[in-house]
Design a protein around this motif. Structure first.
Motif, PDB file in Angstrom:
ATOM      1  N   GLY A  18     141.851  42.822  76.110  1.00 38.17           N
ATOM      2  CA  GLY A  18     141.970  41.381  76.309  1.00 38.17           C
ATOM      3  C   GLY A  18     143.418  40.917  76.332  1.00 38.17           C
ATOM      4  N   MET A  19     144.249  41.530  75.490  1.00 37.47           N
ATOM      5  CA  MET A  19     145.679  41.204  75.524  1.00 37.47           C
ATOM      6  C   MET A  19     146.282  41.577  76.871  1.00 37.47           C
ATOM      7  N   SER A  20     145.849  42.695  77.438  1.00 36.53           N
ATOM      8  CA  SER A  20     146.358  43.105  78.754  1.00 36.53           C
ATOM      9  C   SER A  20     146.045  42.054  79.814  1.00 36.53           C
ATOM     10  N   VAL A  21     144.849  41.504  79.754  1.00 35.67           N
ATOM     11  CA  VAL A  21     144.474  40.440  80.682  1.00 35.67           C
ATOM     12  C   VAL A  21     145.362  39.216  80.471  1.00 35.67           C
ATOM     13  N   GLN A  22     145.590  38.860  79.210  1.00 37.66           N
ATOM     14  CA  GLN A  22     146.421  37.700  78.904  1.00 37.66           C
ATOM     15  C   GLN A  22     147.832  37.846  79.480  1.00 37.66           C
ATOM     16  N   VAL A  23     148.445  39.011  79.282  1.00 40.12           N
ATOM     17  CA  VAL A  23     149.833  39.150  79.731  1.00 40.12           C
ATOM     18  C   VAL A  23     149.902  39.312  81.252  1.00 40.12           C
ATOM     19  N   ALA A  24     148.863  39.892  81.852  1.00 44.98           N
ATOM     20  CA  ALA A  24     148.824  39.950  83.314  1.00 44.98           C
ATOM     21  C   ALA A  24     148.759  38.540  83.893  1.00 44.98           C
ATOM     22  N   ASP A  25     147.878  37.718  83.329  1.00 51.30           N
ATOM     23  CA  ASP A  25     147.768  36.322  83.790  1.00 51.30           C
ATOM     24  C   ASP A  25     149.079  35.571  83.568  1.00 51.30           C
ATOM     25  N   ALA A  26     149.718  35.838  82.429  1.00 46.57           N
ATOM     26  CA  ALA A  26     150.977  35.145  82.128  1.00 46.57           C
ATOM     27  C   ALA A  26     152.052  35.488  83.146  1.00 46.57           C
ATOM     28  N   MET A  27     152.191  36.769  83.471  1.00 47.90           N
ATOM     29  CA  MET A  27     153.220  37.155  84.438  1.00 47.90           C
ATOM     30  C   MET A  27     152.876  36.654  85.842  1.00 47.90           C
ATOM     31  N   GLU A  28     151.609  36.643  86.179  1.00 46.68           N
ATOM     32  CA  GLU A  28     151.206  36.124  87.489  1.00 46.68           C
ATOM     33  C   GLU A  28     151.582  34.648  87.608  1.00 46.68           C
ATOM     34  N   ARG A  29     151.294  33.875  86.580  1.00 47.59           N
ATOM     35  CA  ARG A  29     151.609  32.445  86.613  1.00 47.59           C
ATOM     36  C   ARG A  29     153.115  32.205  86.538  1.00 47.59           C
ATOM     37  N   ALA A  30     153.792  32.998  85.714  1.00 51.85           N
ATOM     38  CA  ALA A  30     155.239  32.829  85.590  1.00 51.85           C
ATOM     39  C   ALA A  30     155.937  33.119  86.920  1.00 51.85           C
ATOM     40  N   THR A  31     155.472  34.130  87.630  1.00 52.28           N
ATOM     41  CA  THR A  31     156.064  34.467  88.926  1.00 52.28           C
ATOM     42  C   THR A  31     155.812  33.359  89.944  1.00 52.28           C
ATOM     43  N   ARG A  32     154.613  32.833  89.940  1.00 55.54           N
ATOM     44  CA  ARG A  32     154.321  31.706  90.835  1.00 55.54           C
ATOM     45  C   ARG A  32     155.189  30.496  90.500  1.00 55.54           C
ATOM     46  N   ALA A  33     155.348  30.249  89.196  1.00 55.92           N
ATOM     47  CA  ALA A  33     156.205  29.132  88.784  1.00 55.92           C
ATOM     48  C   ALA A  33     157.626  29.331  89.283  1.00 55.92           C
ATOM     49  N   LEU A  34     158.092  30.573  89.225  1.00 59.47           N
ATOM     50  CA  LEU A  34     159.448  30.907  89.657  1.00 59.47           C
ATOM     51  C   LEU A  34     159.603  30.730  91.164  1.00 59.47           C
ATOM     52  N   LEU A  35     158.645  31.242  91.917  1.00 58.07           N
ATOM     53  CA  LEU A  35     158.752  31.240  93.375  1.00 58.07           C
ATOM     54  C   LEU A  35     158.434  29.882  93.983  1.00 58.07           C
ATOM     55  N   GLU A  36     157.515  29.156  93.352  1.00 53.57           N
ATOM     56  CA  GLU A  36     157.049  27.887  93.915  1.00 53.57           C
ATOM     57  C   GLU A  36     157.671  26.678  93.230  1.00 53.57           C
ATOM     58  N   HIS A  85     150.881  50.147  67.929  1.00 58.41           N
ATOM     59  CA  HIS A  85     152.038  50.207  68.822  1.00 58.41           C
ATOM     60  C   HIS A  85     151.759  49.503  70.151  1.00 58.41           C
ATOM     61  N   ALA A  86     150.545  49.671  70.672  1.00 56.71           N
ATOM     62  CA  ALA A  86     150.204  49.045  71.950  1.00 56.71           C
ATOM     63  C   ALA A  86     150.208  47.523  71.827  1.00 56.71           C
ATOM     64  N   ALA A  87     149.706  47.016  70.721  1.00 54.65           N
ATOM     65  CA  ALA A  87     149.706  45.559  70.523  1.00 54.65           C
ATOM     66  C   ALA A  87     151.127  45.012  70.525  1.00 54.65           C
ATOM     67  N   GLU A  88     152.048  45.761  69.935  1.00 57.47           N
ATOM     68  CA  GLU A  88     153.454  45.341  69.943  1.00 57.47           C
ATOM     69  C   GLU A  88     154.005  45.289  71.365  1.00 57.47           C
ATOM     70  N   SER A  89     153.724  46.326  72.164  1.00 49.84           N
ATOM     71  CA  SER A  89     154.212  46.355  73.546  1.00 49.84           C
ATOM     72  C   SER A  89     153.592  45.231  74.371  1.00 49.84           C
ATOM     73  N   LEU A  90     152.300  44.997  74.188  1.00 47.60           N
ATOM     74  CA  LEU A  90     151.640  43.936  74.945  1.00 47.60           C
ATOM     75  C   LEU A  90     152.178  42.564  74.566  1.00 47.60           C
ATOM     76  N   GLU A  91     152.442  42.357  73.279  1.00 41.92           N
ATOM     77  CA  GLU A  91     153.033  41.090  72.857  1.00 41.92           C
ATOM     78  C   GLU A  91     154.411  40.906  73.482  1.00 41.92           C
ATOM     79  N   ARG A  92     155.155  41.998  73.576  1.00 41.82           N
ATOM     80  CA  ARG A  92     156.482  41.930  74.195  1.00 41.82           C
ATOM     81  C   ARG A  92     156.363  41.608  75.689  1.00 41.82           C
ATOM     82  N   MET A  93     155.348  42.145  76.354  1.00 49.39           N
ATOM     83  CA  MET A  93     155.116  41.806  77.758  1.00 49.39           C
ATOM     84  C   MET A  93     154.872  40.308  77.911  1.00 49.39           C
ATOM     85  N   GLY A  94     154.117  39.741  76.980  1.00 52.88           N
ATOM     86  CA  GLY A  94     153.912  38.299  77.000  1.00 52.88           C
ATOM     87  C   GLY A  94     155.213  37.541  76.833  1.00 52.88           C
TER      88      GLY A  94
END
Length: 221
Positions: A18-36, A85-94
């Motif tokens: 579920g965290m992976s989904v959250q950070v994927a959505d976050a980066m998708e939206r952040a990139t759109r915010a950046l480009l648009e 360890h994975a939770a730490e990396s995923l939080e950092r991705m966020g």
């Protein structure tokens, strides 16, 4: 008792996915915010980051409870340690998606990116989101081959990141120092996001094989 314990391990994996989904959505939206130049999307990413932080805390609390109460061994112990360890990396991705969104907000209503690098960031954003979504599946399936394949996508992000430096070092760069700093920092955010996705995949390989890829084993990726 043992069956209940494995149900808890599966729930821990579900939380990580579920965290992976959250950070994927976050980066998708952040990139759109950046480009648009979309301030509303940037604000959404910024406000939602607390949910990623909460998810990490929940994963860690569950993992530490399993360590304390169940005294896991062998594969089960690797699963719990990998989850921490994975939770730490995923939080950092966020956090990295958050940094992208904050850059978009800081420059609004002006665009952050010069036209010369927009396509590069669109490609990096697309690759990063795909990596995070593949991580979700790898956590669920513990597919070692898929985890190893993630390295190829990470290499593609690295290639774009290196290309950005050739653009920035061009003596004819016409966009000034501030834009160069923004591009440099943003490129690093996208590159590190991909690196953390690979780190999570490597943790899943460790769960299955008992060996950590990248440290002189036969399973290096």
């Amino acid at each position: 008792m043992r069956e209940a314990y494995h149900v808890e391990l599966e729930q821990l994996a579900d939380h990580l996915a579920g965290m992976s989904v959250q950070v994927a959505d976050a980066m998708e939206r952040a990139t759109r915010a950046l480009l648009e130049v979309d301030l509303a999307l940037a604000e959404q990413v910024i406000s939602d980051d607390a949910k990623v932080d909460d998810a990490r805390a929940e994963c860690e609390e569950q993992a530490y409870a399993l360590l304390a109460l169940q005294a896991p061994v062998a594969t089960d112990l690797r699963t719990v340690l990998a989850a921490i360890h994975a939770a730490e990396s995923l939080e950092r991705m966020g956090d990295l998606a958050l940094h992208v969104a904050k850059a978009a907000r800081r420059r609004h209503p002006e665009p952050v990116l010069p036209d010369a690098v927009r396509d590069d960031f669109a490609r990096m954003g697309d690759l990063d989101v795909k990596l995070a979504r593949r991580v979700e599946q790898i956590i669920k399936t513990k597919d070692v081959a898929a985890a190893k394949d993630l390295e190829t996508e990470d290499d593609a992000v690295d290639d774009i990141h290196r290309h950005l430096f050739t653009v920035l070092m061009d003596r004819d760069w016409p966009h000034g120092v501030a834009a160069a700093v923004d591009v440099t920092l943003l490129g690093r955010f996208y590159e590190r996001f991909a690196d953390h996705a690979v780190s999570v995949a490597r943790r899943m390989i460790f769960v299955v094989t008992g060996k950590m890829p990248g440290y002189g084993t036969d399973d290096e990726i």
